[in-house]
Design a protein around this motif. Sequence first.
Motif, mmCIF file in Angstrom:
data_model
loop_
_atom_site.group_PDB
_atom_site.id
_atom_site.type_symbol
_atom_site.label_atom_id
_atom_site.label_comp_id
_atom_site.label_asym_id
_atom_site.label_seq_id
_atom_site.Cartn_x
_atom_site.Cartn_y
_atom_site.Cartn_z
ATOM 1 N N GLU A 77 0.830 -1.207 0.000
ATOM 2 C CA GLU A 77 0.000 0.000 0.000
ATOM 3 C C GLU A 77 0.864 1.257 0.000
ATOM 4 O O GLU A 77 0.496 2.267 -0.613
ATOM 5 N N VAL A 78 2.003 1.188 0.719
ATOM 6 C CA VAL A 78 2.911 2.337 0.715
ATOM 7 C C VAL A 78 3.444 2.587 -0.697
ATOM 8 O O VAL A 78 3.539 3.729 -1.159
ATOM 9 N N VAL A 79 3.794 1.480 -1.384
ATOM 10 C CA VAL A 79 4.272 1.622 -2.764
ATOM 11 C C VAL A 79 3.171 2.223 -3.639
ATOM 12 O O VAL A 79 3.411 3.157 -4.440
ATOM 13 N N ARG A 80 1.954 1.689 -3.481
ATOM 14 C CA ARG A 80 0.851 2.205 -4.278
ATOM 15 C C ARG A 80 0.534 3.653 -3.919
ATOM 16 O O ARG A 80 0.136 4.450 -4.780
ATOM 17 N N LEU A 81 0.710 3.987 -2.622
ATOM 18 C CA LEU A 81 0.494 5.372 -2.223
ATOM 19 C C LEU A 81 1.511 6.293 -2.904
ATOM 20 O O LEU A 81 1.175 7.393 -3.354
ATOM 21 N N GLY A 82 2.750 5.819 -3.000
ATOM 22 C CA GLY A 82 3.762 6.596 -3.705
ATOM 23 C C GLY A 82 3.396 6.768 -5.161
ATOM 24 O O GLY A 82 3.555 7.861 -5.735
ATOM 25 N N GLN A 83 2.901 5.673 -5.732
ATOM 26 C CA GLN A 83 2.466 5.767 -7.128
ATOM 27 C C GLN A 83 1.305 6.752 -7.254
ATOM 28 O O GLN A 83 1.240 7.542 -8.215
ATOM 29 N N ALA A 84 0.382 6.700 -6.292
ATOM 30 C CA ALA A 84 -0.753 7.612 -6.318
ATOM 31 C C ALA A 84 -0.297 9.064 -6.152
ATOM 32 O O ALA A 84 -0.853 9.980 -6.777
ATOM 33 N N GLU A 85 0.708 9.247 -5.296
ATOM 34 C CA GLU A 85 1.241 10.602 -5.109
ATOM 35 C C GLU A 85 1.850 11.121 -6.416
ATOM 36 O O GLU A 85 1.646 12.285 -6.790
ATOM 37 N N ARG A 86 2.592 10.249 -7.093
ATOM 38 C CA ARG A 86 3.189 10.673 -8.361
ATOM 39 C C ARG A 86 2.106 10.922 -9.412
ATOM 40 O O ARG A 86 2.173 11.897 -10.181
ATOM 41 N N ALA A 87 1.106 10.025 -9.433
ATOM 42 C CA ALA A 87 0.000 10.219 -10.375
ATOM 43 C C ALA A 87 -0.752 11.516 -10.070
ATOM 44 O O ALA A 87 -1.178 12.246 -10.987
ATOM 45 N N HIS A 88 -0.912 11.775 -8.767
ATOM 46 C CA HIS A 88 -1.597 12.997 -8.358
ATOM 47 C C HIS A 88 -0.803 14.225 -8.797
ATOM 48 O O HIS A 88 -1.371 15.216 -9.289
ATOM 49 N N ALA A 89 0.528 14.113 -8.630
ATOM 50 C CA ALA A 89 1.379 15.230 -9.058
ATOM 51 C C ALA A 89 1.279 15.424 -10.568
ATOM 52 O O ALA A 89 1.189 16.567 -11.066
ATOM 53 N N GLN A 90 1.297 14.316 -11.300
ATOM 54 C CA GLN A 90 1.163 14.418 -12.754
ATOM 55 C C GLN A 90 -0.217 14.976 -13.138
ATOM 56 O O GLN A 90 -0.346 15.783 -14.080
ATOM 57 N N ALA A 91 -1.247 14.545 -12.390
ATOM 58 C CA ALA A 91 -2.584 15.059 -12.656
ATOM 59 C C ALA A 91 -2.650 16.559 -12.387
ATOM 60 O O ALA A 91 -3.335 17.304 -13.116
ATOM 61 N N ARG A 92 -1.924 16.984 -11.357
ATOM 62 C CA ARG A 92 -1.900 18.407 -11.058
ATOM 63 C C ARG A 92 -1.230 19.179 -12.204
ATOM 64 O O ARG A 92 -1.657 20.285 -12.543
ATOM 65 N N VAL A 93 -0.185 18.552 -12.761
ATOM 66 C CA VAL A 93 0.471 19.208 -13.907
ATOM 67 C C VAL A 93 -0.508 19.325 -15.070
ATOM 68 O O VAL A 93 -0.628 20.384 -15.720
ATOM 69 N N ARG A 94 -1.218 18.189 -15.346
ATOM 70 C CA ARG A 94 -2.187 18.221 -16.435
ATOM 71 C C ARG A 94 -3.317 19.205 -16.133
ATOM 72 O O ARG A 94 -3.834 19.893 -17.021
ATOM 73 N N LEU A 95 -3.703 19.253 -14.846
ATOM 74 C CA LEU A 95 -4.762 20.175 -14.446
ATOM 75 C C LEU A 95 -4.320 21.621 -14.668
ATOM 76 O O LEU A 95 -5.097 22.464 -15.149
#
Length: 364
Positions: A77-95
């Motif tokens: 879950e920690v790994v997936r959370l890191g992935q989610a954090e990176r995805a969230h950061a990328q989503a913020r860039v796209r946003l």
Amino acid sequence: MRAFRAGLLVGCLLVGLCPPVEADPAPSSRDVKKAREAVRERSGELSRTTAELATARSRLDQLAAEVERLVEAYNGEVVRLGQAERAHAQARVRLTAAEAEVERARQDVALVATESYAGLGLTNPIVGMMTDRGGADGFLHRASVLEHLGGERSAILGRMRDAQEVATILRTQAGNAYAAQQEAAERARQARLAAEAAVAAQRRDTEELMTREQTLRRRVEAARGHAKSLARQREAALVAGGSAMGDLAANWALTQLGKPYVWAADGPETYDCSGLSMRAWERVGVRLDHWTGTQWTSGPHVPLDQLRRGDLLFFAHVTGDPSTIHHVGIYVGQDQMVHAPQTGDVVRVASIWRGDLVGATRPR
């Protein structure tokens, strides 16, 4: 001189008449039995505790394995959370890019409005579309406005609308995915903490059982040692009691010195050999027949190098054949015996070493 020597020998042989030093009472058979029962009880308790310990250890192994599983699940879950954090950061860039696109579209719409509807009031629908930030009441629900625009102007407004929709979707997806992953990571962390707490508690229980088992094992060993000690003391006391009986029998026989031998006599003034030995052991409560044949079998046979005072010594015509026994004497120590030899003789002390010596018996 001969009388002096005889008196000295008798005095040495009578040492058993001196009262023994008072000793602690020997343990009874009941004491030994109780001690052995204590061993059985403590052994049973130890067995139960050992079984509990085995169960606790098995439970600890299971919990430890579960903790490992949950720790790994948490790590995932920690790994997936890191992935989610990176995805969230990328989503913020796209946003951010989408919002920039919205702003550019808004500027184009503003330019169109300026060119086509100069001087319109703020209540005009076109102006509302330029200042609208979305929502149920926003310009996205005012499609009729597009009818006032043609061709290029309509395309510009459509681009603005699409950019705003994309920005809204990205904003929602980014926020929801990140929040869901945070919740999953927190649940995994709580499960891991609960499992680790269970292992810690089980480990404490196991260690307590181990300590208890060690204590019980020491108690069992102590109980066994105590029971063995009592049994040895009792056995020694019984042996000592037998020795005391033999001493008393030998000492009494020595008090009969000088009394004449008479065939078939058993006292109190005259004796034959088996009559003297019968009366000597009778003094300590052991009944013997007035016959060497049964006196020979009245107790265990004793090796000649283990003789004790009071043991009966037997002599035979054929030393390898106890059925030919014809004489008995009473051992009094120092390789000497007291006996009633034969007609014309008296009760006296003599050496045990004769050629017709068969063996010895300790009456019981």
